[in-house]
Every structure is written in C-alpha cells, then in structure tokens.
Design a protein around this motif. Structure first.
Motif, short mmCIF file in Angstrom:
data_model
loop_
_atom_site.label_atom_id
_atom_site.label_comp_id
_atom_site.label_asym_id
_atom_site.label_seq_id
_atom_site.Cartn_x
_atom_site.Cartn_y
_atom_site.Cartn_z
N GLU A 1 10.59 0.40 17.53
CA GLU A 1 12.02 0.10 17.46
C GLU A 1 12.47 -0.08 16.01
N GLY A 2 11.80 0.61 15.08
CA GLY A 2 12.21 0.55 13.68
C GLY A 2 11.47 -0.46 12.85
N GLU A 3 10.72 -1.40 13.46
CA GLU A 3 9.98 -2.40 12.68
C GLU A 3 8.69 -1.81 12.13
N MET A 4 8.18 -2.45 11.08
CA MET A 4 6.85 -2.13 10.60
C MET A 4 6.18 -3.44 10.24
N TRP A 5 4.91 -3.57 10.61
CA TRP A 5 4.22 -4.86 10.57
C TRP A 5 3.11 -4.90 9.53
N THR A 6 2.93 -3.83 8.79
CA THR A 6 1.98 -3.81 7.67
C THR A 6 2.74 -3.33 6.44
N PHE A 7 2.44 -3.92 5.27
CA PHE A 7 3.28 -3.66 4.10
C PHE A 7 2.59 -4.14 2.83
N GLU A 8 3.09 -3.65 1.71
CA GLU A 8 2.59 -4.06 0.40
C GLU A 8 3.26 -5.38 -0.01
N PRO A 9 2.56 -6.24 -0.75
CA PRO A 9 3.13 -7.54 -1.12
C PRO A 9 4.46 -7.44 -1.87
N HIS A 10 4.55 -6.54 -2.85
CA HIS A 10 5.79 -6.49 -3.64
C HIS A 10 6.96 -6.00 -2.80
N VAL A 11 6.70 -5.20 -1.78
CA VAL A 11 7.77 -4.75 -0.89
C VAL A 11 8.29 -5.93 -0.08
N ALA A 12 7.38 -6.75 0.43
CA ALA A 12 7.80 -7.93 1.21
C ALA A 12 8.66 -8.86 0.36
N GLU A 13 8.23 -9.10 -0.88
CA GLU A 13 9.02 -10.02 -1.72
C GLU A 13 10.39 -9.43 -2.03
N GLN A 14 10.47 -8.14 -2.27
CA GLN A 14 11.77 -7.54 -2.56
C GLN A 14 12.70 -7.62 -1.35
N VAL A 15 12.16 -7.44 -0.17
CA VAL A 15 12.98 -7.56 1.04
C VAL A 15 13.51 -8.99 1.16
N PHE A 16 12.65 -9.97 0.93
CA PHE A 16 13.11 -11.37 0.98
C PHE A 16 14.19 -11.62 -0.07
N ARG A 17 13.97 -11.13 -1.28
CA ARG A 17 14.96 -11.34 -2.34
C ARG A 17 16.29 -10.68 -1.99
N ASP A 18 16.22 -9.50 -1.40
CA ASP A 18 17.45 -8.83 -0.99
C ASP A 18 18.20 -9.65 0.06
N MET A 19 17.47 -10.20 1.02
CA MET A 19 18.10 -11.00 2.07
C MET A 19 18.77 -12.24 1.47
N LEU A 20 18.10 -12.87 0.52
CA LEU A 20 18.66 -14.06 -0.12
C LEU A 20 19.89 -13.72 -0.95
N LYS A 21 19.80 -12.62 -1.69
CA LYS A 21 20.94 -12.20 -2.52
C LYS A 21 22.14 -11.87 -1.66
N GLN A 22 21.91 -11.14 -0.57
CA GLN A 22 23.01 -10.75 0.32
C GLN A 22 23.66 -11.95 0.99
N SER A 23 22.90 -13.02 1.15
CA SER A 23 23.43 -14.25 1.76
C SER A 23 23.94 -15.23 0.71
N ASN A 24 23.85 -14.83 -0.57
CA ASN A 24 24.33 -15.68 -1.67
C ASN A 24 23.66 -17.05 -1.66
N VAL A 25 22.33 -17.03 -1.53
CA VAL A 25 21.56 -18.27 -1.53
C VAL A 25 21.20 -18.66 -2.96
N ASN A 26 21.44 -19.90 -3.29
CA ASN A 26 21.11 -20.45 -4.60
C ASN A 26 19.63 -20.84 -4.60
N VAL A 27 18.78 -20.05 -5.27
CA VAL A 27 17.34 -20.32 -5.34
C VAL A 27 16.99 -20.82 -6.73
N ILE A 28 16.33 -21.94 -6.79
CA ILE A 28 15.92 -22.52 -8.06
C ILE A 28 14.40 -22.52 -8.12
N PHE A 29 13.83 -21.78 -9.07
CA PHE A 29 12.38 -21.65 -9.22
C PHE A 29 11.82 -22.74 -10.13
#
Length: 545
Positions: free
Chosen positions: A122-150
């Motif tokens: 159904e379009g999902e994929m359950w295996t992935f490279e680490p940097h791809v996973a982090e970029q997807v997370f960052r994209d989701m946070l950016k699109q939601s305008n989440v204030n992340v403080i490292f």
C-alpha cells in the motif's frame, strides 16, 4: 560569542548565556514541551501541531529519530497491520522516497528486491537507510513548523532541572541554563530522564515472576536462544580457574530462576555496513583496543562456530542493518548496568565502551591472524557506509538503549496483556512483536563452560496497549505523558519497545496532552471516549479483529 540553535529549516543565532546569568534569561513557553526527539518525540510534536498547539521539542543531541534514524532500518513490527496514524505515514513517506529512480544510487530497485522480497505494501516501505529516515523526520517537522532545539540536555546535576508544584511540572531547565514552561510535558527519551526528575516512580531491571504473576520475567535459566552452541572455556588460562575469568564473564552464580534483579538487557549499535568498494570505510582499530575482550569469541571461532554478522538485513543501496546474532556478537553483555541511572559522564563512558567493544570486534575479526582466514575475508569485505553518520566518523549516533527506566504508572502492562489473558480496555495503540529480551549476563555454568542468560523470544498476537501505561498515577504527576519509558514489566516492555509502536504511542500521548489542555484537565482525566474518537479519526489502530 554566538552559538547556533537549529529550528528545523532555519538557523537562528542565540547568544551564549553564562551560568551566573541563567536566571535572567526569559523562559520559553509552549502548550506542549517534549523532551527527546526520538521517533516518538517527532510524531508527538507533529500531532500536537496538527491539533493547533504550540510545541517546543528539546533534543539532547544533534539528530532526530532516535534508533529509527540511528541504524535500525529493519523495522521490528510483528504485524504491519497493527501500525496506523503518523507512524504509517512515516513508512509511506519512506516508500515514496524509494519509489523514485534517483533514490537508487548504488543498486537498482530490482536488484534489491531480488535480495529481499519487497516490503512495500500500500505504498509503505519498512527497510531504509539511516539518513533517509532522518530526512523524512526532518521534513515532517519542518512541514508542521515544529520548533526543535538541539543540544538541549536536561540539567540532572543541580537538582533544579525539573521544578514541580502540587504534582504538576512547572518548568524544565537545560544545562545551558535555559528554562522551558509548558501546560503539558512529554518524556520521549529512551532513558526516562524527565519522568525521573519529576519524581515519578519507576523500575530498573527485571521484576521477579512473583511480582505480577508472570513466567518470563526475572532470571531465565536454560535459555537456548543466542547461546553458545559449542563449549567454550571461560578462564584466561583454559582449565585454570585461578587464572581468572575472561572479560565479559562475571563471577558468581546467575541467580535463581524467576528471581528479580537490577540487571539490564544488553545494548549495541546497529551497524550500517556496505560491501560497495566506492562507499566503504574499512574497519579501524579503536585507541582502547584490547584483544583479550575477544578471546571468548576466538575460542568459539576455533571450535567451528561463526555467526557474528549473520543477522545483517539488506537495506537499499548495498547497505545493511546489522544486529546482534549468536552467543558472542555485537551485544556488549553486562556492560550497561549503570547506564539507566547514570549521570551524563557515566553514560558517555558506557557509550564509548560499547563503541570501542563493537569497533574492536569488527577489526579483530577482519585482521587478527589467529582468526580463520575465511572469517577474516568475509568480514573485511564489509565496512562502514561512507555516506552515513557523516558527522560521527560513520558510526551510528544512537546507542541501542533497549531498556532503561520503566515508569510505574496508572496501569502496568504485563505478560498477561501480551498473551491476551488480560485486555486493556483503554487502547492507545497495539503491541505486536515477540516478548523479547536480549541476554542480560554471561557466567560460568556448572560444567565450567561459559553460558549466556536472559534471552527470551516468545510470539504474541496483536494486543492493545493501555492509556494508563503512558501516564503516571495522578498522585505522582498530572501533566506528563511517557510514551517510551512507559509503564510495563521487563518482559512486556520487551514486546512493546519497537520503534513503530513508540511512534504510535508518541502520537497518542500528544493527543491526550492536547485534549487535557483543551479541557483544563489532568492528563489522566481526559475522557477516554474523546481520546479514542480523536485517535481513530487520525488513523490509529486500537483493536484487533
């Protein structure tokens, strides 16, 4: 002097504040303050923003995604149909990435699917490279305008890191002296540091079977999983107890079967290896290399058993997610007992020791002339991926903290919930993975051979996880959710503690926190009917047909 705090997608200059002036810095405020940008922290932040709340997401390190972006690309799930909501959206976004031909830079999609039957559904994929996973997370946070403080690490040294009044968290303070005020808080760390600092009770180690009437908790003698399949002598001089025990083998008996203890299941790093010569970094010898740490492994190899890297699941672009496998592998058994309660320096030392151990093991296997040549060639074929973890010498940035503190909350999930003999009626997500524990200790058996203890692998059917397991008791704290270091016995936690489940519970905890804010309620008093309706509307899976 100017330091830089990253707000997702934007670099903002922030003046450094000496400790002596920390009290004069204006606190930052949000509806929801989340500590820990693990996969649960990300989904919680995204959910809260979608519900119209202001969010501050504090991350002690430099990355988002925890283990999901830290090397664990072979998703442990049990049954994929049990995963919904933002978690499923994440895996669908991973699928979208790998649906693009340009994402396949070091092999074709077809060649990958020949190695491993396609995990797309159904379009999902359950295996992935680490940097791809982090970029997807960052994209989701950016699109939601989440204030992340490292680099926003909770102050656990001064006793002022968490201020509470009347059973409510009032503020959270980080080591740089900054203070964060929220109506609600979520602890999304693997360690449960915010929860502990707020005075919420918790457990470390294994309960005895008698505590909750279980059978798989406490010391588990006779386990055959990830066990020595051939006899291996544990002494420095074989056959001579007076010569002392080899590193990693502890003195004394393992304890009585079913007896509780403070030992913690082993940690490791999930290595992202590659055999692509153009993308491979050869194994290097760590500065603190000690060949004696691998003497047990050498004896095991010479006895004819080599399975150290057998659990290397193929990832896209000629990479792997390599996990512990067999009796002696990447799990640094017995070397993490001080981690859950350790201060920052203690944890840093343990993390470095795990890195030294695992890096040294790979160098040993590839280079020590005593290792059979066939093994050396097989291991030397692999190396770290040059295009992963580029700011950490290609080593994973996240230690696999399989278990640390576990809250004692409103509901304690146990083996009975996992087996289906007791069913939570206030579901906020589904567990579906085995009741799973890695080995906890290595000792000398009565026949004077080395033996591992603690590994448990017992299948389950999908079962609901109680809302009461992700919130404290009301008398302990009324404005805190804990979706990662949640309330469960050791063996039940071993089933629940999977990354997609943490994402699900992070979303559910944020939903409950937002509803509590809307109703000016304690989080425990959110009407479950309202919570359930919102979770279902947002695509969560709450029950199993």
């Amino acid at each position: 002097m100017i330091n830089f705090t990253f707000v997702i997608g934007v670099m903002v200059g922030v003046a450094t504040v000496p400790d002596s002036q920390a009290a004069t810095v204006e606190p930052e405020r949000a509806d929801l303050v989340i500590y820990g940008a693990t996969s649960a922290g990300v989904t919680a932040a995204v959910q809260a923003r979608r519900m119209g709340k202001t969010v501050i997401l504090l991350e002690p390190g430099r990355h988002v995604g925890g283990m999901t972006s830290g090397g664990l690309g072979a998703t442990d799930i049990g049954n994929k149909r049990a995963i919904g909501g933002i978690a499923r959206e994440f895996y669908r976004r991973i699928g979208d990435h790998y649906a693009r031909p340009e994402s396949w830079t070091r092999q074709t999609r077809e060649s990958y699917q020949e190695q491993r039957r396609s995990d797309a559904a159904e379009g999902e994929m359950w295996t992935f490279e680490p940097h791809v996973a982090e970029q997807v997370f960052r994209d989701m946070l950016k699109q939601s305008n989440v204030n992340v403080i490292f680099n926003a690490r909770l102050d656990r040294t001064s006793g002022q890191g968490v201020r509470t009044e009347g059973g409510r968290i009032v503020s959270l303070r980080t080591l740089d002296g900054r203070e964060y005020l929220g109506a609600m808080y979520l602890d999304c760390t693997y360690e449960g540091d915010l929860m502990a600092a707020a005075g919420v009770p918790y457990q470390v180690g294994r309960e005895g079977n008698a505590v909750y009437g279980e059978t798989l908790n406490g010391v588990q003698l006779g386990s055959t999983k990830h066990q020595f399949l051939r006899p291996v002598d544990p002494y420095v001089v074989p056959g001579d107890p007076a010569s002392g025990l080899l590193p990693g083998v502890h003195a004394g008996p393992p304890g009585e079967h079913g007896q509780g203890d403070k030992r913690v299941q082993a940690y490791n790093f999930r290595l992202c290896m590659t055999d692509d010569p153009d993308n491979k970094v050869a194994w290097s010898k760590p500065e603190r290399y000690d060949p004696l740490r691998y003497e047990l492994l050498l004896r095991y190899l010479l006895a004819g058993q080599f399975d150290v890297i057998n659990l290397s699941t193929p990832m896209p672009n000629r990479k792997t997610d390599t996990n512990n496998h067999g009796a002696f592998s990447s799990d640094n058994i017995g070397m993490n007992y001080d981690y859950p309660e350790g201060d920052d320096a203690t944890r840093a030392r343990i993390i470095q020791d795990h890195r030294d151990y695992q890096m040294g093991m790979m160098w040993f296997l590839a280079n020590d002339p005593r290792v059979p040549e066939s093994v050396r060639k097989r291991v030397a074929r692999w190396g770290l991926s040059k295009d992963e973890f580029v700011d950490n010498d290609h080593w994973p940035h996240q230690l696999y903290v399989r278990e640390a503190r576990r809250m004692i909350g409103q509901t304690v999930m146990t083996e009975h919930h996992c087996r289906g003999t007791l069913k939570a009626t206030d579901s906020v997500g589904m567990g579906a993975y085995n009741m799973d524990s890695h080995n906890v200790q290595r000792y000398v058996a009565v026949n004077r051979t080395v033996f591992n203890e603690g590994d448990v692998q017992v299948p389950v059917k999908p079962y609901p996880i109680s809302f009461g397991a992700i919130v404290p008791k009301a008398e302990d704290c009324v404005n805190l959710g804990v979706p990662v270091a949640l309330s469960a016995s050791h063996i039940a936690y071993g089933s629940i503690r999977m990354e997609p489940v943490f994402m699900v519970l992070g979303q559910s905890a944020a939903t409950a926190a937002c509803l509590a804010i809307d109703g000016s309620n304690a989080i425990q008093k959110v009407p479950y009917a309202d919570l359930r309706a919102r979770l279902l509307a947002d695509g969560q899976v709450l029950e199993w047909d």
